[in-house]
Motif scaffolding. Structure first.
Motif, mmCIF file in Angstrom:
data_model
loop_
_atom_site.group_PDB
_atom_site.id
_atom_site.type_symbol
_atom_site.label_atom_id
_atom_site.label_comp_id
_atom_site.label_asym_id
_atom_site.label_seq_id
_atom_site.Cartn_x
_atom_site.Cartn_y
_atom_site.Cartn_z
ATOM 1 N N VAL A 23 -25.263 10.309 -3.963
ATOM 2 C CA VAL A 23 -23.900 10.201 -3.451
ATOM 3 C C VAL A 23 -23.045 11.373 -4.031
ATOM 4 C CG1 VAL A 23 -21.960 8.507 -3.489
ATOM 5 C CG2 VAL A 23 -23.971 7.863 -3.873
ATOM 6 N N PHE A 24 -23.364 11.947 -5.039
ATOM 7 C CA PHE A 24 -22.204 12.960 -5.588
ATOM 8 C C PHE A 24 -23.425 14.003 -5.761
ATOM 9 C CE2 PHE A 24 -19.905 9.062 -6.590
ATOM 10 C CZ PHE A 24 -18.905 9.134 -5.781
ATOM 11 N N PRO A 25 -23.547 14.957 -5.278
ATOM 12 C CA PRO A 25 -24.319 16.211 -5.411
ATOM 13 C C PRO A 25 -24.051 16.830 -6.667
ATOM 14 C CG PRO A 25 -24.186 16.003 -3.154
ATOM 15 C CD PRO A 25 -23.311 15.024 -3.640
ATOM 16 N N LYS A 26 -24.862 17.187 -7.363
ATOM 17 C CA LYS A 26 -24.624 18.052 -8.983
ATOM 18 C C LYS A 26 -23.571 17.244 -9.506
ATOM 19 C CE LYS A 26 -25.712 22.539 -6.882
ATOM 20 N NZ LYS A 26 -25.459 23.892 -6.501
ATOM 21 N N PRO A 27 -23.752 15.855 -9.942
ATOM 22 C CA PRO A 27 -22.707 15.176 -10.522
ATOM 23 C C PRO A 27 -22.182 15.757 -11.834
ATOM 24 C CG PRO A 27 -25.027 14.279 -10.793
ATOM 25 C CD PRO A 27 -25.116 15.396 -10.047
ATOM 26 N N ASP A 28 -22.918 16.523 -12.621
ATOM 27 C CA ASP A 28 -22.206 17.061 -13.791
ATOM 28 C C ASP A 28 -21.152 18.123 -13.429
ATOM 29 O OD1 ASP A 28 -23.622 15.152 -15.327
ATOM 30 O OD2 ASP A 28 -25.454 16.533 -15.591
ATOM 31 N N ASN A 31 -22.393 -0.312 -14.173
ATOM 32 C CA ASN A 31 -22.516 1.161 -14.532
ATOM 33 C C ASN A 31 -21.932 2.002 -13.905
ATOM 34 O OD1 ASN A 31 -23.616 3.194 -16.013
ATOM 35 N ND2 ASN A 31 -25.696 3.009 -15.003
ATOM 36 N N ALA A 32 -20.700 2.025 -14.047
ATOM 37 C CA ALA A 32 -19.519 3.188 -13.299
ATOM 38 C C ALA A 32 -20.153 4.617 -13.590
ATOM 39 C CB ALA A 32 -18.205 3.061 -13.935
ATOM 40 N N TRP A 33 -20.549 4.822 -14.870
ATOM 41 C CA TRP A 33 -21.171 6.250 -15.281
ATOM 42 C C TRP A 33 -22.369 6.518 -14.317
ATOM 43 C CZ3 TRP A 33 -19.946 10.236 -18.241
ATOM 44 C CH2 TRP A 33 -20.769 11.457 -18.277
ATOM 45 N N GLY A 34 -23.275 5.710 -14.090
ATOM 46 C CA GLY A 34 -24.455 5.802 -13.286
ATOM 47 C C GLY A 34 -23.837 5.895 -11.729
ATOM 48 N N ILE A 35 -23.081 5.097 -11.068
ATOM 49 C CA ILE A 35 -22.669 5.150 -9.776
ATOM 50 C C ILE A 35 -21.892 6.372 -9.500
ATOM 51 C CG2 ILE A 35 -20.822 4.241 -8.243
ATOM 52 C CD1 ILE A 35 -21.432 1.360 -9.677
ATOM 53 N N PHE A 36 -20.904 7.007 -10.530
ATOM 54 C CA PHE A 36 -20.166 8.393 -10.596
ATOM 55 C C PHE A 36 -21.385 9.578 -10.575
ATOM 56 C CE2 PHE A 36 -16.434 5.945 -11.773
ATOM 57 C CZ PHE A 36 -16.141 5.660 -10.672
ATOM 58 N N HIS A 37 -22.596 9.139 -11.224
ATOM 59 C CA HIS A 37 -23.198 10.392 -11.589
ATOM 60 C C HIS A 37 -24.624 10.304 -10.491
ATOM 61 C CE1 HIS A 37 -20.259 11.255 -14.631
ATOM 62 N NE2 HIS A 37 -20.522 12.318 -14.679
ATOM 63 N N ASP A 38 -24.513 9.619 -9.553
ATOM 64 C CA ASP A 38 -25.614 9.300 -8.698
ATOM 65 C C ASP A 38 -25.627 10.495 -7.586
ATOM 66 O OD1 ASP A 38 -27.665 8.752 -6.771
ATOM 67 O OD2 ASP A 38 -26.889 6.768 -6.317
ATOM 68 N N PRO A 39 -26.918 11.447 -8.126
ATOM 69 C CA PRO A 39 -26.845 12.573 -7.273
ATOM 70 C C PRO A 39 -27.031 12.514 -5.716
ATOM 71 C CG PRO A 39 -28.959 12.254 -8.418
ATOM 72 C CD PRO A 39 -27.936 11.334 -8.839
#
Length: 541
Positions: free
Chosen positions: A399-404, A389-397
């Motif tokens: 790891v990546f605060p404020k992912p949107d 789930n690359a989307w979930g990994i890249f949008h994990d807050p």
């Protein structure tokens, strides 16, 4: 009496086994509740599994059940990985046994097992993979930077002269660049037959391969015997096979004809044709190697660049800062060159953030394991379908605060400078894309040139005269995705930038001509007129 008893036992056993379908075994990771027989069939999204919808989304389920959770789809097991830790522990440590693909009736019927991305983990795949890896080395790919650079100058020129067609111009660029590198033949127009043929075939292929978009033939094999008049997917399979083979083998024949005449131009397929027999590949397999690499270099690159433009339009502060870096490092006398990327850390961060913000492959292509293995206290049984789930990994807050938010600065922090998470877009384990070096070169060259050359801004709403509001989640459906068509304003940053674009495009003529030996009459007429008109225009300037 005995036959009746045996028949009763058989029926009881069949019903007992059937009723166990859909149940989550105790040794599996946790997941959403199942229903008898169907399991989580209706929980698994069939459209936009990486964005919000009426379904329980893959990412939302990861928040509830953990970064490794399971689902039951009838009698099959699906495991979803939603963290880099899970990928390291499962994919990296077990790469030899998790590099299979789930059985795909559609892929088998269309390609006969010769699709490098979709084929099973078997001897044929190893032969295909070995050939591609030995031909597409990083050093070998550098030999083709000149044509990728030249194609990028045409993209700048196309966007300068026809900014309203930028969406299709990007498609032309990505397709022409990969065709030139692979087959030694470029595509100078949006309507060049190979460009339209590729995206037509690819649309059909992606629709068929999207998980859940068609009846589960692989889960219920008896469906293979449904007559075609009641099984529209069978017609779609035939159409897709015909479209792919027409394109792939027409291109292969052109390379063979050129080699026979002694007019080779150093493209990759010339090497594959020469070395293919040594790898144990027949002509059928050779034809599909080229076709698979077109898929990896054309559709994904164009989707990335279209996403980049969408980001630049909607995050003007990022665009301004990137242009400030380019102006200080490159200046305005020429556009960026391939090696300049090493001196442009913010541009590198913009590229990484585009991969993270809206990944082209939000769930990547599914894997499968060829034998049981353990993870923590769980057992992942042989034949499990594994989604990353690359989307979930890249949008994990966490790891990546404020992912949107589109924020390249996150990649300039000390703890992120060497992070390779964004490499997930190229695959994992032994299924990493063999054409990744070609794709990276195209992406880097074009990101630099487009940001250097143009100002991207929002279009105005005709009714209100205000800036349009863009839906940043409006992406096309498919296992590979990019933004739906959108409008924006594209203008050269100055008249001087516009002149540099024209001069660099005309000066690339010698490079282009090497790849224009086999153009059809319409393409030949197009490039001749284009260059005459441009030469006259520059003379007047």
């Amino acid at each position: 009496m005995l036959p009746t008893l045996l028949a009763g036992v058989a029926v009881f056993w069949a019903v007992f086994r059937l009723l166990r379908w859909g149940r989550r075994e105790s040794f599996l990771p946790p997941g959403p509740p199942t229903v008898p027989i169907l399991g989580n069939l209706f929980d698994f999204p069939t459209v936009y599994p990486w964005l919000k919808s009426a379904h329980l989304m893959l990412t939302e389920m990861a928040r509830q059940y953990g970064d490794v959770y399971s689902m039951k789809i009838i009698n099959s097991t699906v495991v979803v990985l939603s963290s880099t830790t899970a990928i390291r522990e499962i994919m990296d440590k077990n790469s030899a046994i998790v590099s299979d693909r789930p059985a795909s009736h559609f892929a088998q019927e269309i390609t006969g097992g010769n699709h490098m991305g979709a084929s099973r983990y078997n001897d044929q795949w190893r032969r295909l993979r070995r050939c591609a890896r030995e031909v597409l080395t990083q050093s070998a790919c550098r030999n083709h930077l000149n044509i990728q650079q030249a194609e990028a100058t045409q993209l700048m020129y196309d966007m300068l002269t026809r900014p309203e067609d930028f969406f299709d111009s990007i498609r032309r660029f990505s397709t022409s660049a990969i065709l030139s590198v692979l087959y030694g033949k470029r595509a100078p127009r949006i309507t060049t037959p190979e460009v339209t043929a590729f995206f037509d075939a690819e649309h059909h292929w992606e629709e068929l391969m999207q998980p859940g978009a068609h009846p589960p033939v692989d889960l219920i094999p008896i469906m293979k015997y449904i007559p075609e008049r009641w099984a529209s997917w069978k017609t779609e399979v035939k159409i897709t096979r015909r479209l792919q083979r027409k394109l792939y083998f027409d291109l292969l024949e052109q390379v063979e004809a050129r080699m026979q005449k002694g007019s080779s131009n150093g493209c990759f397929m010339e090497t594959v044709i020469e070395k293919g027999p040594g790898f144990g590949l027949d002509r059928e397999a050779v034809g599909y190697i080229g076709g698979n690499l077109i898929e990896g270099g054309a559709d994904t690159t164009s989707a990335f660049l279209q996403t980049l433009v969408l980001a630049l339009v909607n995050f003007p502060d990022v665009q301004a800062r990137a242009q400030e870096e380019l102006d200080s490092v490159i200046g305005g006398e020429h556009s960026p060159q391939p090696d300049d990327i090493e001196r442009l850390p913010y541009i590198q961060a913009v590229i990484k953030e585009t991969h993270r913000w809206r990944p082209v492959a939000p769930t990547t292509l599914p894997h499968a394991n060829i034998e049981d293995f353990s993870y923590q206290d769980y057992i992942i049984p042989k034949g499990t379908i594994i989604f990353i789930n690359a989307w979930g990994i890249f949008h994990d807050p966490e790891v990546f605060p404020k992912p949107d938010e589109f924020n390249p600065d996150r990649w300039l922090q000390d703890d992120m400078k060497s992070d390779r998470t964004y490499d997930l877009v190229f695959g994992t384990a032994r299924r990493v894309c063999p054409g990744m070096h070609i794709a990276r070169n195209s992406i880097e060259i074009d990101a630099m040139k487009l940001i250097w050359a143009f100002k991207f801004s929002k279009s105005k709403d005709p009714a209100t005269k205000r800036d349009k509001v863009y839906d940043l989640n409006d992406f096309v459906k498919g296992i590979l995705t990019g933004p739906s068509r959108f409008e924006c304003e594209i203008a050269p940053r100055s008249s001087h930038h516009a002149e540099v674009i024209r001069r660099e495009f005309l000066s690339a003529t010698q490079i282009f001509e090497v790849f224009e030996q086999q153009l059809d009459s319409a393409d030949r007429e197009f490039v001749g007129k284009l260059r005459r008109d441009l030469a006259d225009e520059l003379h007047l300037l």
